[in-house]
Design a protein around this motif. Structure first.
Motif, PDB file in Angstrom:
ATOM      1  N   ASP A   2       0.549  -1.125   0.092  1.00 40.47           N
ATOM      2  CA  ASP A   2       0.220   0.049  -0.039  1.00 40.47           C
ATOM      3  C   ASP A   2       0.956   1.160  -0.205  1.00 40.47           C
ATOM      4  O   ASP A   2       0.436   2.302  -0.612  1.00 40.47           O
ATOM      5  CB  ASP A   2      -0.857  -0.039   1.251  1.00 40.47           C
ATOM      6  CG  ASP A   2      -1.935  -0.992   1.046  1.00 40.47           C
ATOM      7  OD1 ASP A   2      -2.206  -1.511  -0.072  1.00 40.47           O
ATOM      8  OD2 ASP A   2      -2.693  -1.211   2.095  1.00 40.47           O
ATOM      9  N   TYR A   5       1.681   2.731  -3.509  1.00 42.75           N
ATOM     10  CA  TYR A   5       0.342   3.172  -4.122  1.00 42.75           C
ATOM     11  C   TYR A   5       0.314   4.805  -3.536  1.00 42.75           C
ATOM     12  O   TYR A   5       0.084   5.660  -4.434  1.00 42.75           O
ATOM     13  CB  TYR A   5      -0.793   2.547  -3.746  1.00 42.75           C
ATOM     14  CG  TYR A   5      -0.877   1.241  -4.266  1.00 42.75           C
ATOM     15  CD1 TYR A   5      -0.895   0.972  -5.933  1.00 42.75           C
ATOM     16  CD2 TYR A   5      -1.304   0.116  -3.563  1.00 42.75           C
ATOM     17  CE1 TYR A   5      -0.966  -0.192  -6.279  1.00 42.75           C
ATOM     18  CE2 TYR A   5      -1.401  -1.143  -3.994  1.00 42.75           C
ATOM     19  CZ  TYR A   5      -1.357  -1.350  -5.369  1.00 42.75           C
ATOM     20  OH  TYR A   5      -1.377  -2.661  -5.864  1.00 42.75           O
ATOM     21  N   SER A   8       3.004   6.747  -5.373  1.00 43.02           N
ATOM     22  CA  SER A   8       2.713   6.776  -6.659  1.00 43.02           C
ATOM     23  C   SER A   8       1.717   7.910  -6.662  1.00 43.02           C
ATOM     24  O   SER A   8       1.948   8.807  -7.744  1.00 43.02           O
ATOM     25  CB  SER A   8       1.815   5.620  -7.116  1.00 43.02           C
ATOM     26  OG  SER A   8       1.611   5.733  -8.479  1.00 43.02           O
ATOM     27  N   ILE A   9       0.638   8.033  -5.881  1.00 42.55           N
ATOM     28  CA  ILE A   9      -0.297   9.245  -5.852  1.00 42.55           C
ATOM     29  C   ILE A   9       0.403  10.506  -5.608  1.00 42.55           C
ATOM     30  O   ILE A   9       0.338  11.377  -6.319  1.00 42.55           O
ATOM     31  CB  ILE A   9      -1.497   8.952  -4.934  1.00 42.55           C
ATOM     32  CG1 ILE A   9      -2.345   7.794  -5.401  1.00 42.55           C
ATOM     33  CG2 ILE A   9      -2.160  10.286  -4.716  1.00 42.55           C
ATOM     34  CD1 ILE A   9      -3.372   7.477  -4.610  1.00 42.55           C
ATOM     35  N   SER A  49      -4.731   8.003 -13.695  1.00 38.72           N
ATOM     36  CA  SER A  49      -3.854   7.284 -12.774  1.00 38.72           C
ATOM     37  C   SER A  49      -4.198   7.137 -11.335  1.00 38.72           C
ATOM     38  O   SER A  49      -4.205   6.098 -10.788  1.00 38.72           O
ATOM     39  CB  SER A  49      -2.375   8.289 -12.840  1.00 38.72           C
ATOM     40  OG  SER A  49      -1.977   8.179 -14.189  1.00 38.72           O
ATOM     41  N   ILE A  53      -5.501   3.784  -9.081  1.00 40.20           N
ATOM     42  CA  ILE A  53      -4.721   3.365  -7.763  1.00 40.20           C
ATOM     43  C   ILE A  53      -5.681   3.424  -6.733  1.00 40.20           C
ATOM     44  O   ILE A  53      -5.807   2.394  -6.116  1.00 40.20           O
ATOM     45  CB  ILE A  53      -3.690   4.477  -7.510  1.00 40.20           C
ATOM     46  CG1 ILE A  53      -2.645   4.076  -8.488  1.00 40.20           C
ATOM     47  CG2 ILE A  53      -3.249   4.279  -6.001  1.00 40.20           C
ATOM     48  CD1 ILE A  53      -1.620   5.259  -8.535  1.00 40.20           C
ATOM     49  N   ILE A  56      -7.850   0.490  -7.064  1.00 40.22           N
ATOM     50  CA  ILE A  56      -6.947  -0.819  -6.672  1.00 40.22           C
ATOM     51  C   ILE A  56      -7.406  -0.877  -5.260  1.00 40.22           C
ATOM     52  O   ILE A  56      -7.537  -1.934  -4.518  1.00 40.22           O
ATOM     53  CB  ILE A  56      -5.667  -0.800  -7.026  1.00 40.22           C
ATOM     54  CG1 ILE A  56      -5.700  -0.917  -8.497  1.00 40.22           C
ATOM     55  CG2 ILE A  56      -4.853  -1.923  -6.449  1.00 40.22           C
ATOM     56  CD1 ILE A  56      -4.210  -0.678  -9.107  1.00 40.22           C
ATOM     57  N   LEU A  57      -7.237   0.284  -4.354  1.00 40.97           N
ATOM     58  CA  LEU A  57      -7.039   0.195  -3.118  1.00 40.97           C
ATOM     59  C   LEU A  57      -8.571   0.052  -2.476  1.00 40.97           C
ATOM     60  O   LEU A  57      -8.658  -0.698  -1.241  1.00 40.97           O
ATOM     61  CB  LEU A  57      -6.584   1.603  -2.554  1.00 40.97           C
ATOM     62  CG  LEU A  57      -5.174   1.647  -2.687  1.00 40.97           C
ATOM     63  CD1 LEU A  57      -4.992   3.260  -2.153  1.00 40.97           C
ATOM     64  CD2 LEU A  57      -4.371   0.917  -1.896  1.00 40.97           C
ATOM     65  N   GLY A 107      -9.382   0.297 -12.098  1.00 38.15           N
ATOM     66  CA  GLY A 107      -8.652  -0.383 -10.794  1.00 38.15           C
ATOM     67  C   GLY A 107      -9.655  -1.022  -9.798  1.00 38.15           C
ATOM     68  O   GLY A 107      -9.193  -2.294  -9.469  1.00 38.15           O
ATOM     69  N   GLU A 115      -0.797  -4.659  -8.946  1.00 42.52           N
ATOM     70  CA  GLU A 115       0.394  -3.680  -8.591  1.00 42.52           C
ATOM     71  C   GLU A 115       1.205  -3.369 -10.023  1.00 42.52           C
ATOM     72  O   GLU A 115       1.857  -2.576 -10.316  1.00 42.52           O
ATOM     73  CB  GLU A 115       1.297  -4.294  -7.578  1.00 42.52           C
ATOM     74  CG  GLU A 115       2.158  -5.554  -7.674  1.00 42.52           C
ATOM     75  CD  GLU A 115       1.207  -6.652  -7.477  1.00 42.52           C
ATOM     76  OE1 GLU A 115       1.624  -7.646  -7.774  1.00 42.52           O
ATOM     77  OE2 GLU A 115       0.010  -6.533  -6.790  1.00 42.52           O
ATOM     78  N   ALA A 118      -0.536  -0.743 -11.998  1.00 42.45           N
ATOM     79  CA  ALA A 118      -0.317   0.536 -11.136  1.00 42.45           C
ATOM     80  C   ALA A 118       1.183   0.807 -11.717  1.00 42.45           C
ATOM     81  O   ALA A 118       1.585   1.946 -12.043  1.00 42.45           O
ATOM     82  CB  ALA A 118      -0.093   0.559  -9.769  1.00 42.45           C
ATOM     83  N   ASP A 122       1.974   4.255 -13.910  1.00 44.90           N
ATOM     84  CA  ASP A 122       2.811   5.189 -13.533  1.00 44.90           C
ATOM     85  C   ASP A 122       4.050   5.509 -14.650  1.00 44.90           C
ATOM     86  O   ASP A 122       4.344   6.613 -15.015  1.00 44.90           O
ATOM     87  CB  ASP A 122       3.671   4.769 -12.343  1.00 44.90           C
ATOM     88  CG  ASP A 122       2.739   4.805 -11.071  1.00 44.90           C
ATOM     89  OD1 ASP A 122       2.032   5.563 -11.107  1.00 44.90           O
ATOM     90  OD2 ASP A 122       3.447   4.251 -10.056  1.00 44.90           O
TER      91      ASP A 122
END
Length: 183
Positions: A2, A5, A8-9, A49, A53, A56-57, A107, A115, A118, A122
């Motif tokens: 996590d 992520y 990445s954000i 993007s 993410i 996904i979370l 996502g 991942e 992700a 990215d």
């Protein structure tokens, strides 16, 4: 994982913010068409993007990722486009809405190994922003024409020609590495 992520954000937000600031600084030298393209690119890439993410979370809640990503896209599109024209702002905002919805759905729909998607998003984000920075530079420098000498013009042209293949080759290499790692 996590943690990746959230990093990445943060990176997406930082680079999008940098692009918005750079666009605002050069807005007087950018045409409406260039402004529309810049605002659309920033808003679409940020919302796709981040939407991916967040999707996904929180895969079981499509509402929150969609709302958050769409709002981010609208804000990015408006902030990037408004200094240039209302048309550029509207174009950016609409692209942000579309990107936010698509990213959140992507996502939430990913199965195993999200991942990898992700990382792929990215890499695409970085590649597109490298080209976007070049567009901002070229468009803002190109509109102040007439003052440079022929030698300076050809040097700028050579730099652009040399820059494109290397960025393209790097992007293809990274994409191939991501796909090979998935196999």
């Amino acid at each position: 994982m996590d943690y990746f992520y959230f990093v990445s954000i943060a990176g997406i937000a930082g680079l999008s913010g940098y692009s918005i600031v750079r666009t605002r600084q050069r807005s007087a030298k950018l045409s409406c068409m260039a402004g529309m393209m810049i605002a659309m690119t920033i808003a679409m890439m940020a919302s796709v993007s981040v939407g991916t993410i967040i999707g996904i979370l929180y895969p079981h809640d499509l509402t929150s990722p969609t709302v958050l990503a769409v709002l981010l896209g609208i804000v990015c599109g408006y902030m990037a486009g408004k200094p240039i024209s209302a048309m550029a702002a509207l174009d950016g905002m609409l692209a942000g809405i579309m990107g936010g919805m698509m990213g959140a759905m992507l996502g939430a729909m990913l199965g195993s190994r999200p991942e990898m998607m992700a990382v792929f998003i990215d890499v695409i984000f970085l590649f597109i922003h490298v080209v976007l920075q070049q567009l901002i530079r070229e468009e803002s420098e190109g509109s102040g024409s007439g003052s440079g000498s022929g030698e300076e013009e050809s040097a700028k042209g050579k730099e652009t020609v040399l820059f494109h293949p290397y960025v393209f080759a790097f992007g293809i290499f990274i994409l191939a590495a991501v796909f090979l790692y998935q196999i």
